[in-house]
Scaffold this motif. Structure first.
Motif, PDB file in Angstrom:
ATOM      1  N   GLU A  93       0.828  -1.205   0.000  1.00  0.00           N
ATOM      2  CA  GLU A  93       0.000   0.000   0.000  1.00  0.00           C
ATOM      3  C   GLU A  93       0.865   1.259   0.000  1.00  0.00           C
ATOM      4  O   GLU A  93       0.575   2.222  -0.687  1.00  0.00           O
ATOM      5  CB  GLU A  93      -0.917  -0.002   1.226  1.00  0.00           C
ATOM      6  N   GLY A  94       1.953   1.272   0.763  1.00  0.00           N
ATOM      7  CA  GLY A  94       2.838   2.424   0.808  1.00  0.00           C
ATOM      8  C   GLY A  94       3.424   2.749  -0.548  1.00  0.00           C
ATOM      9  O   GLY A  94       3.553   3.904  -0.916  1.00  0.00           O
ATOM     10  N   ILE A  95       3.757   1.732  -1.307  1.00  0.00           N
ATOM     11  CA  ILE A  95       4.314   1.937  -2.641  1.00  0.00           C
ATOM     12  C   ILE A  95       3.274   2.561  -3.564  1.00  0.00           C
ATOM     13  O   ILE A  95       3.586   3.450  -4.331  1.00  0.00           O
ATOM     14  CB  ILE A  95       4.869   0.617  -3.216  1.00  0.00           C
ATOM     15  N   GLN A  96       2.027   2.129  -3.460  1.00  0.00           N
ATOM     16  CA  GLN A  96       0.974   2.744  -4.276  1.00  0.00           C
ATOM     17  C   GLN A  96       0.856   4.225  -3.952  1.00  0.00           C
ATOM     18  O   GLN A  96       0.733   5.039  -4.837  1.00  0.00           O
ATOM     19  CB  GLN A  96      -0.376   2.059  -4.026  1.00  0.00           C
ATOM     20  N   LYS A  97       0.892   4.587  -2.694  1.00  0.00           N
ATOM     21  CA  LYS A  97       0.777   5.982  -2.282  1.00  0.00           C
ATOM     22  C   LYS A  97       1.960   6.790  -2.802  1.00  0.00           C
ATOM     23  O   LYS A  97       1.800   7.861  -3.319  1.00  0.00           O
ATOM     24  CB  LYS A  97       0.698   6.106  -0.757  1.00  0.00           C
ATOM     25  N   LEU A  98       3.131   6.248  -2.655  1.00  0.00           N
ATOM     26  CA  LEU A  98       4.325   6.960  -3.105  1.00  0.00           C
ATOM     27  C   LEU A  98       4.263   7.195  -4.606  1.00  0.00           C
ATOM     28  O   LEU A  98       4.488   8.298  -5.068  1.00  0.00           O
ATOM     29  CB  LEU A  98       5.577   6.176  -2.702  1.00  0.00           C
ATOM     30  N   GLU A 149      -9.346  12.587  -4.109  1.00  0.00           N
ATOM     31  CA  GLU A 149      -8.621  12.106  -5.288  1.00  0.00           C
ATOM     32  C   GLU A 149      -7.197  11.721  -4.924  1.00  0.00           C
ATOM     33  O   GLU A 149      -6.658  10.738  -5.412  1.00  0.00           O
ATOM     34  CB  GLU A 149      -8.584  13.177  -6.376  1.00  0.00           C
ATOM     35  N   LEU A 150      -6.582  12.533  -4.079  1.00  0.00           N
ATOM     36  CA  LEU A 150      -5.191  12.309  -3.719  1.00  0.00           C
ATOM     37  C   LEU A 150      -4.993  11.035  -2.902  1.00  0.00           C
ATOM     38  O   LEU A 150      -4.032  10.301  -3.115  1.00  0.00           O
ATOM     39  CB  LEU A 150      -4.645  13.523  -2.949  1.00  0.00           C
ATOM     40  N   ILE A 151      -5.919  10.749  -2.005  1.00  0.00           N
ATOM     41  CA  ILE A 151      -5.731   9.601  -1.126  1.00  0.00           C
ATOM     42  C   ILE A 151      -6.546   8.374  -1.519  1.00  0.00           C
ATOM     43  O   ILE A 151      -6.444   7.334  -0.885  1.00  0.00           O
ATOM     44  CB  ILE A 151      -6.012   9.961   0.354  1.00  0.00           C
ATOM     45  N   ALA A 152      -7.353   8.487  -2.569  1.00  0.00           N
ATOM     46  CA  ALA A 152      -8.202   7.371  -2.989  1.00  0.00           C
ATOM     47  C   ALA A 152      -7.371   6.139  -3.326  1.00  0.00           C
ATOM     48  O   ALA A 152      -6.293   6.240  -3.916  1.00  0.00           O
ATOM     49  CB  ALA A 152      -9.049   7.768  -4.196  1.00  0.00           C
ATOM     50  N   GLU A 153      -7.887   5.005  -2.938  1.00  0.00           N
ATOM     51  CA  GLU A 153      -7.252   3.728  -3.265  1.00  0.00           C
ATOM     52  C   GLU A 153      -7.526   3.382  -4.726  1.00  0.00           C
ATOM     53  O   GLU A 153      -8.621   3.598  -5.219  1.00  0.00           O
ATOM     54  CB  GLU A 153      -7.820   2.608  -2.387  1.00  0.00           C
ATOM     55  N   ASP A 154      -6.514   2.877  -5.397  1.00  0.00           N
ATOM     56  CA  ASP A 154      -6.715   2.374  -6.751  1.00  0.00           C
ATOM     57  C   ASP A 154      -7.455   1.052  -6.670  1.00  0.00           C
ATOM     58  O   ASP A 154      -7.121   0.195  -5.866  1.00  0.00           O
ATOM     59  CB  ASP A 154      -5.373   2.163  -7.463  1.00  0.00           C
ATOM     60  N   LYS A 155      -8.474   0.905  -7.474  1.00  0.00           N
ATOM     61  CA  LYS A 155      -9.270  -0.333  -7.471  1.00  0.00           C
ATOM     62  C   LYS A 155      -8.814  -1.245  -8.581  1.00  0.00           C
ATOM     63  O   LYS A 155      -8.448  -0.854  -9.612  1.00  0.00           O
ATOM     64  CB  LYS A 155     -10.754  -0.020  -7.640  1.00  0.00           C
ATOM     65  N   SER A 172       7.291   7.786   4.699  1.00  0.00           N
ATOM     66  CA  SER A 172       6.032   8.150   5.342  1.00  0.00           C
ATOM     67  C   SER A 172       4.912   7.821   4.373  1.00  0.00           C
ATOM     68  O   SER A 172       5.104   7.874   3.161  1.00  0.00           O
ATOM     69  CB  SER A 172       5.994   9.643   5.653  1.00  0.00           C
ATOM     70  N   GLN A 173       3.749   7.514   4.918  1.00  0.00           N
ATOM     71  CA  GLN A 173       2.614   7.195   4.057  1.00  0.00           C
ATOM     72  C   GLN A 173       1.617   8.340   4.061  1.00  0.00           C
ATOM     73  O   GLN A 173       1.298   8.895   5.117  1.00  0.00           O
ATOM     74  CB  GLN A 173       1.932   5.910   4.516  1.00  0.00           C
ATOM     75  N   LEU A 174       1.133   8.678   2.892  1.00  0.00           N
ATOM     76  CA  LEU A 174       0.165   9.752   2.757  1.00  0.00           C
ATOM     77  C   LEU A 174      -1.088   9.457   3.574  1.00  0.00           C
ATOM     78  O   LEU A 174      -1.668  10.357   4.178  1.00  0.00           O
ATOM     79  CB  LEU A 174      -0.184   9.952   1.278  1.00  0.00           C
ATOM     80  N   SER A 175      -1.477   8.198   3.641  1.00  0.00           N
ATOM     81  CA  SER A 175      -2.673   7.835   4.402  1.00  0.00           C
ATOM     82  C   SER A 175      -2.508   8.087   5.896  1.00  0.00           C
ATOM     83  O   SER A 175      -3.499   8.176   6.616  1.00  0.00           O
ATOM     84  CB  SER A 175      -3.031   6.368   4.154  1.00  0.00           C
TER      85      SER A 175
END
Length: 72
Positions: free
Chosen positions: A2-7, A66-72, A43-46
């Protein structure tokens, strides 16, 4: 993972807007080291403060959702 997706997402949005990390820092008022840590996954945006997410979203001209939304 999840952290990698946010980054990747923050970095992707920043690059789509044609901004450097320094420019995003200046526009958002968020310290450059914080932006680097978020993009590198240190650090994680979430887990960031709402004020940090709001400032980054405003600088990127997008909603916080939009910025913090999870990719589905």
């Amino acid at each position: 993972m999840e952290g990698i997706q946010k980054l990747n997402k923050l970095q992707q949005f920043r690059k789509e807007k044609g901004l450097t990390q320094q420019e995003l820092s200046t526009l958002s008022g968020i310290q450059l080291n914080t932006i680097k840590a978020l993009e590198q996954g240190i650090s994680q945006l979430s887990n960031a403060k709402a004020s940090t997410i709001m400032a980054l979203a405003k600088a990127l001209k997008m909603s916080m959702e939009e910025l913090i939304a999870e990719d589905k």
